[in-house]
Scaffold this active site. Structure first.
Site, PDB file in Angstrom:
ATOM      1  CD  GLU A   1      -5.331   6.638  -4.460  1.00 27.60           C
ATOM      2  OE1 GLU A   1      -5.511   7.712  -3.860  1.00 27.60           O
ATOM      3  OE2 GLU A   1      -5.161   5.543  -3.888  1.00 27.60           O
TER       4      GLU A   1
ATOM      5  CD  GLU B   1      -2.115   2.576  -3.374  1.00 29.83           C
ATOM      6  OE1 GLU B   1      -3.213   3.147  -3.579  1.00 29.83           O
ATOM      7  OE2 GLU B   1      -1.796   2.113  -2.270  1.00 29.83           O
TER       8      GLU B   1
ATOM      9  CG  HIS C   1      -0.747  10.066   0.860  1.00 32.20           C
ATOM     10  ND1 HIS C   1      -0.905   9.761   2.194  1.00 32.20           N
ATOM     11  CD2 HIS C   1      -1.882   9.622   0.258  1.00 32.20           C
ATOM     12  CE1 HIS C   1      -2.073   9.169   2.376  1.00 32.20           C
ATOM     13  NE2 HIS C   1      -2.681   9.069   1.219  1.00 32.20           N
TER      14      HIS C   1
ATOM     15  CG  HIS D   1      -1.658   1.269   1.466  1.00 34.23           C
ATOM     16  ND1 HIS D   1      -1.344   2.166   2.474  1.00 34.23           N
ATOM     17  CD2 HIS D   1      -2.719   1.805   0.795  1.00 34.23           C
ATOM     18  CE1 HIS D   1      -2.192   3.176   2.432  1.00 34.23           C
ATOM     19  NE2 HIS D   1      -3.030   2.989   1.421  1.00 34.23           N
ATOM     20  CG  ASN D   2      -0.473   5.039  -0.017  1.00 34.96           C
ATOM     21  OD1 ASN D   2      -1.094   4.823  -1.062  1.00 34.96           O
ATOM     22  ND2 ASN D   2      -0.957   5.808   0.934  1.00 34.96           N
TER      23      ASN D   2
ATOM     24  CG  ASP E   1      -1.380   7.411  -4.235  1.00 33.10           C
ATOM     25  OD1 ASP E   1      -1.629   6.261  -4.611  1.00 33.10           O
ATOM     26  OD2 ASP E   1      -1.802   7.890  -3.167  1.00 33.10           O
TER      27      ASP E   1
END
Length: 633
Positions: A249, A200, A215, A170-171, A202
């Site tokens: 994302e 991931e 983020h 995640h992230n 973003d």
């Protein structure tokens, strides 16, 4: 004979007289006795009779015996040695079959072990094994608890992707917290080195038409999208040959989405899967077919056939718009009402869909550059609405991301339906937004219902990451583990929340014999700790159990427990076992010293060493537990 060999090996080191602690440590290493320097220093001090910081050859012999000649190993050796001096090939073979459950062993295997581990040439030529050879064999990788076969890719890799647990982060760009910490390429590199197969990213608009990774709406630092992709390309297949999924994302404008598409194609080249495979127009391909491929997970416009029809065309400036529905309440609880709206083909154009005055879904329009959309093939990101909606409308190449809180409610209310969903569709679970400190949830509860991508914050050590690393030790650390048959079967009745039926339970017994050079307590000025061991089973709720040993006071070097623990595991296919070593603290609480986690079905039987790792996941070798394992089904 052993004495002669020993003196021959060390005599040259003492030609100049006595040796100090550093030379003692190096000489032990030369003799193939792995050592913790803190323990060597403490034992050196105890055996330096004149307290001059230098020892004689006889004092070194005493230190060697303390370090290498462990009582529990002597007992095993003497049980199988006819003269308590040597093991003949037949004695060693008897030990391997009776104690190590190596039923396929032959006399030739015993000969090979003697040739590999026996240090004394005269003994080796006589096809015998001295105690020196036996301790080197028992301290070798061959006697580790983790099965050698599980350290290779041994599972059938020809099932569709949705039939596998997939190591996911995640992230991935964050290496600290979620709000203020730095973004760093090391997040991607370290995750890939650990076998992670779903990363991931973003993505946001950056200056000079350069997309950036960070983020959003936080103070975390930014990375160029291009440098992230270049780092991934370099390390993607270092640990595993199997496909890497890039979960985007995407918050970029269409022009910068086109830049992203160009970067992905230029950097990955033929490794990027940008068209459906001819043999898989309506089903997911397997990890085997997708070896060395990069898959993009993002929003997608149109079908795979439409994507193929556009292949090779100029897509510059082509933008499509789609309507995304954000769920405003727990869809499963209001499933029947929400479906009534979704199936109504209503011409409603407002921002919110209402049922009886209750807002259920929020609409928003999203623009996607066709150049990026067409790079999404088998991993289209699709908003999860309900299990019923997915059964009716979800396509084979569409995957869902569900937050941990919603997923937890669903598994408590509708575990069986959740399993039927994950049997068909790749499902990704991610941490809730409240975890600003990058803490993790327990991934086991979501593996229990077949969720393929349980995404954790890889930068945060602790129990969840220990379980993650332990689970994915299996199948050669490839990042792909075939789900048990009951999580793949269309007629499955499995429900982890209920007492299992039609399972094949395992009765596991572990005799925890001793500790080997455990890490001393931080509160000790020497090499001491008040040691205890916790054994914990993780799996379906009925299998979760925790037991612990008594405390051995002021002994981290060679604590002896000789305690036996028995576990009845109903669903061993999902079970992990975690060994945790602690130092008892009466005021400040227990101090973590080391741990090791692995799948129950990856455990070797017999006398085994359990290697220990620090909280950060670093090896603490030679620190280990010495145990005896047996289990029956």
């Amino acid at each position: 004979m052993e004495s002669k060999w020993f003196l021959t090996e060390i005599r040259d080191e003492f030609r100049g007289g006595k040796i100090n602690v550093d030379k003692t440590y190096k000489l032990l290493e030369k003799l193939s006795i792995p050592c913790n320097y803190i323990h060597v220093k403490s034992i050196f001090k105890a055996n330096d009779r004149l307290k001059q910081g230098r020892i004689t050859i006889e004092e070194f012999r005493s230190i060697y015996r303390i370090m290498a000649h462990r009582e529990e190993i002597i007992e095993i050796f003497n049980t199988y040695s006819e003269n308590q001096k040597f093991l003949f090939e037949k004695n060693l073979l008897q030990f391997l079959i009776q104690e190590q459950y190596a039923l396929d062993m032959t006399k030739n295997t015993a000969f090979e072990i003697i040739q590999k581990y026996e240090p004394i040439e005269e003994v080796k030529r006589a096809h015998q094994m001295s105690f020196e050879g036996f301790i080197r064999y028992m301290g070798s990788p061959e006697c580790l608890i983790f099965k050698t076969d599980c350290g290779k890719v041994y599972q059938d890799m020809n099932h569709p992707l949705n039939d596998y647990f997939i190591s996911s982060s995640h992230n991935t760009y964050l290496v600290s917290d979620q709000l203020l910490g730095p973004s760093d390429l090391w997040g991607y590199i370290s995750a890939l080195v650990k076998g992670c197969r779903c990363l991931e990213i973003d993505c946001w608009d950056g200056s000079r038409n350069e997309p950036v990774v960070y983020h959003g709406y936080t103070l975390t630092s930014k990375l160029l999208f291009k440098t992230v992709i270049q780092a991934i390309e370099k390390f993607a297949f270092l640990t595993s040959d199997y496909p890497v999924v890039l979960s985007l994302e995407n918050h970029c404008s269409p022009p910068q989405q086109e830049v992203m598409a160009d970067i992905l194609q230029c950097v990955f080249g033929d490794s990027l899967l940008s068209d459906m495979l001819d043999d898989f127009p309506d089903r997911l391909p397997s990890p085997e077919v997708l070896k060395f491929k990069i898959l993009v997970r993002n929003k997608k416009i149109g079908s795979l056939m439409e994507t193929r029809a556009r292949k090779g065309s100029d897509k510059h400036g082509q933008v499509a718009e789609y309507e995304e529905i954000d769920q405003d309440v727990d869809g499963e609880v209001k499933e029947s009402k929400s479906l009534a709206v979704l199936e109504d083909n209503s011409e409603e154009k407002s921002d919110t869909i209402n049922v009886a005055g209750l807002p259920l879904f929020k609409r928003r329009r999203v623009k996607v550059a066709m150049a990026l959309s067409d790079l999404v093939i088998y991993t289209k990101a699709e908003k999860f609405r309900s299990f019923q909606y997915s059964r009716l409308y979800q396509q084979f190449n569409e995957s869902n991301s569900i937050g941990e809180s919603e997923a937890r409610k669903l598994l408590k209310l509708k575990a069986h339906e959740f399993i039927l969903h994950t049997r068909m569709f790749i499902t990704r679970i991610y941490p809730k937004a409240m975890r600003a400190d990058s803490s993790n949830f327990n991934p086991q509860e979501f593996w229990n219902i077949g969720c393929q991508m349980v995404a954790l914050n890889f930068q945060t050590p602790g129990l969840p990451m220990d379980l993650q690393i332990g689970k994915f030790l299996d199948n050669g650390g490839s990042g792909y583990i075939l789900k048990p048959h009951f999580l793949r079967d269309i007629e499955t009745q499995f429900d982890p929340n209920e007492t299992p039926r039609d399972t094949d339970p395992v009765t596991l017994t572990i005799r925890l014999i001793s500790g080997i050079q455990l890490p001393p307590s931080n509160n000790s000025s020497s090499n001491k700790a008040n040691t205890l061991v916790i054994l914990e089973i993780f799996g379906v709720p009925d299998d979760h159990v925790r037991q612990q040993t008594r405390v051995i006071k002021r002994n981290a070097f060679c604590p002896r427990w000789n305690e036996t623990f028995t576990f009845i595991i109903q669903v061993p296919e999902l079970a992990l076992i975690r060994f945790v070593v602690e130092s008892q603290g009466l005021i400040t609480g227990n101090e973590f010293l080391g741990q090791y986690t692995l799948p129950v079905l990856c455990m070797n039987k017999g006398y085994r060493r359990v290697p220990l790792f620090s909280k950060m996941g670093e090896s603490l070798e030679p620190a280990a537990l010495f145990i005896y394992v047996w289990y029956v089904r």
